[in-house]
Scaffold this active site. Structure first.
Site, short mmCIF file in Angstrom:
data_model
loop_
_atom_site.label_atom_id
_atom_site.label_comp_id
_atom_site.label_asym_id
_atom_site.label_seq_id
_atom_site.Cartn_x
_atom_site.Cartn_y
_atom_site.Cartn_z
N GLY A 62 0.95 -1.13 0.11
CA GLY A 62 -0.02 0.09 -0.25
C GLY A 62 0.97 1.25 -0.02
N SER A 63 0.32 2.33 -0.14
CA SER A 63 0.84 3.65 -0.51
C SER A 63 1.63 4.02 0.95
CB SER A 63 -0.02 4.68 -0.57
OG SER A 63 -1.02 4.94 0.15
N GLY A 92 0.59 -0.80 6.24
CA GLY A 92 -0.68 0.14 6.45
C GLY A 92 -1.74 -0.65 7.07
N ASP A 115 -6.41 0.41 6.57
CA ASP A 115 -7.47 0.94 6.18
C ASP A 115 -8.51 1.98 7.18
OD1 ASP A 115 -7.36 0.38 3.10
OD2 ASP A 115 -7.56 -1.57 3.86
N LYS A 126 -8.15 -4.08 6.73
CA LYS A 126 -7.19 -4.19 5.65
C LYS A 126 -7.82 -4.79 4.36
CE LYS A 126 -3.07 -4.97 6.56
NZ LYS A 126 -2.60 -4.00 5.68
N GLY A 143 -6.30 -2.45 -0.73
CA GLY A 143 -5.37 -2.75 -1.74
C GLY A 143 -5.17 -4.09 -2.12
N GLU A 145 -0.87 -10.66 3.31
CA GLU A 145 -0.64 -9.85 4.59
C GLU A 145 -0.92 -10.43 5.81
OE1 GLU A 145 -3.17 -6.39 3.62
OE2 GLU A 145 -1.40 -5.31 2.60
N LYS A 176 -7.19 7.60 9.39
CA LYS A 176 -7.58 5.87 9.06
C LYS A 176 -8.37 5.55 10.52
CE LYS A 176 -5.58 5.13 5.18
NZ LYS A 176 -4.66 4.24 4.93
O1 DER Z 1 -4.81 -3.25 1.23
C1 DER Z 1 -3.88 -3.12 2.19
O2 DER Z 1 -3.96 -3.99 3.24
C2 DER Z 1 -3.22 -1.75 2.61
O3 DER Z 1 -2.39 -2.03 3.49
C3 DER Z 1 -4.09 -0.80 3.06
O4 DER Z 1 -4.91 -1.20 3.96
C4 DER Z 1 -3.59 0.39 3.38
O5 DER Z 1 -3.16 1.02 2.11
P1 DER Z 1 -2.64 2.71 2.01
O6 DER Z 1 -1.51 2.67 3.07
O7 DER Z 1 -2.60 2.88 0.71
O8 DER Z 1 -3.84 3.48 2.57
#
Ligand code: DER
Length: 235
Positions: free
Chosen positions: A29-30, A86, A88, A98, A101, A107, A125
């Site tokens: 993720g970002s 990361g 959500d 999560k 993505g 994960e 978040k």
């Molecule tokens: O898809 C995922 O699990 C990612 O970790 C997501 O939950 C967080 O992505 P982000 O850092 O781009 O918001």
């Protein structure tokens, strides 16, 4: 500070937990993107060495390879020292949603194998309760008769006004395919999910479901970057 600045702040703070010689779960993720970059940078500077990365997606694997981070897998390393990823949504008990993505299965496998799981988020978040934001709670399902499974998922949560939707690939023409060649059914709740453990058990009991995006009692630390600075919450 932009949202990406905040993500970077949280990510760099998390990498302070990384010690040479560790086997690391590399998130997707970002936000995790910045953590993986930072690890690669410290390796290049010689400030970190003997790191082994276990990626949580093909795209993180590619990013790590481009940075020269040595990679391995769970078969070789069934127990990891630390994962950084990361989320959500993060509730007040550090439970997570999560998977928006699309990488939730790998994960959850990787992060479930870690001694420490550090979650990195910008303050947007943080939620009181999971699912209430009206954003997706993803469920990875097998493609076989996905609509049958989606309907059963939706019927588990009629009281919470749940709607199940098949996630489309970019462009919308065909279903999104995970790294594991499965589909994702996104559950949208009007009300709260409520008892997370009960919801998790009911979802996982459905044949056809592979895994869901609620990460309950898994995070050991959450690093939150906000306008007023960084907050660290420990379980
Ligand atoms: O898809 C995922 O699990 C990612 O970790 C997501 O939950 C967080 O992505 P982000 O850092 O781009 O918001």
């Amino acid at each position: 500070l932009t949202q990406d600045d905040l993500k970077k702040l949280a990510a760099y703070k998390a990498v302070e937990y990384v010690e040479s010689g560790m086997v690391l779960g590399l998130g997707t993720g970002s936000t995790a993107y910045h953590a993986v970059n930072r690890i690669g940078e410290l390796l290049k500077q010689g400030k970190l060495h003997n790191i082994i990365g276990i990626p949580t997606s093909k795209r993180t694997e590619e990013q790590a390879l481009s940075l020269g981070i040595p990679l391995s897998d769970l078969d070789t390393h069934p127990v990891l020292d630390l994962a950084i990823d990361g989320a959500d949504e993060v509730d007040t008990h550090l439970n997570l949603v999560k998977g928006r993505g699309g990488s939730l299965l790998r994960e959850k496998m990787v992060e479930g194998a870690c001694r420490k799981f550090v979650v990195i988020v910008d303050e947007s978040k943080m939620v009181e309760t999971l699912g209430g934001s009206g954003l997706a709670m993803p469920v990875e399902v097998v493609p076989f008769c996905w609509n049958f499974t989606a309907t059963r998922l939706q019927n588990l949560f009629t009281k919470a006004g749940c709607v199940a939707k098949l996630r489309a690939a970019d462009g919308g023409g065909k279903p999104y395919l995970t790294d594991n060649a499965n589909y994702i059914v996104d559950l949208y709740f009007k009300g709260e999910i409520g008892d997370l453990k009960a919801a998790s058990d009911e979802i996982l009991r459905l044949a056809g479901v592979v895994e869901h995006g609620m990460f309950i009692d898994m995070a050991t630390t959450v690093i939150i970057a906000g306008e007023r600075g960084i907050t660290v919450k420990n379980k």
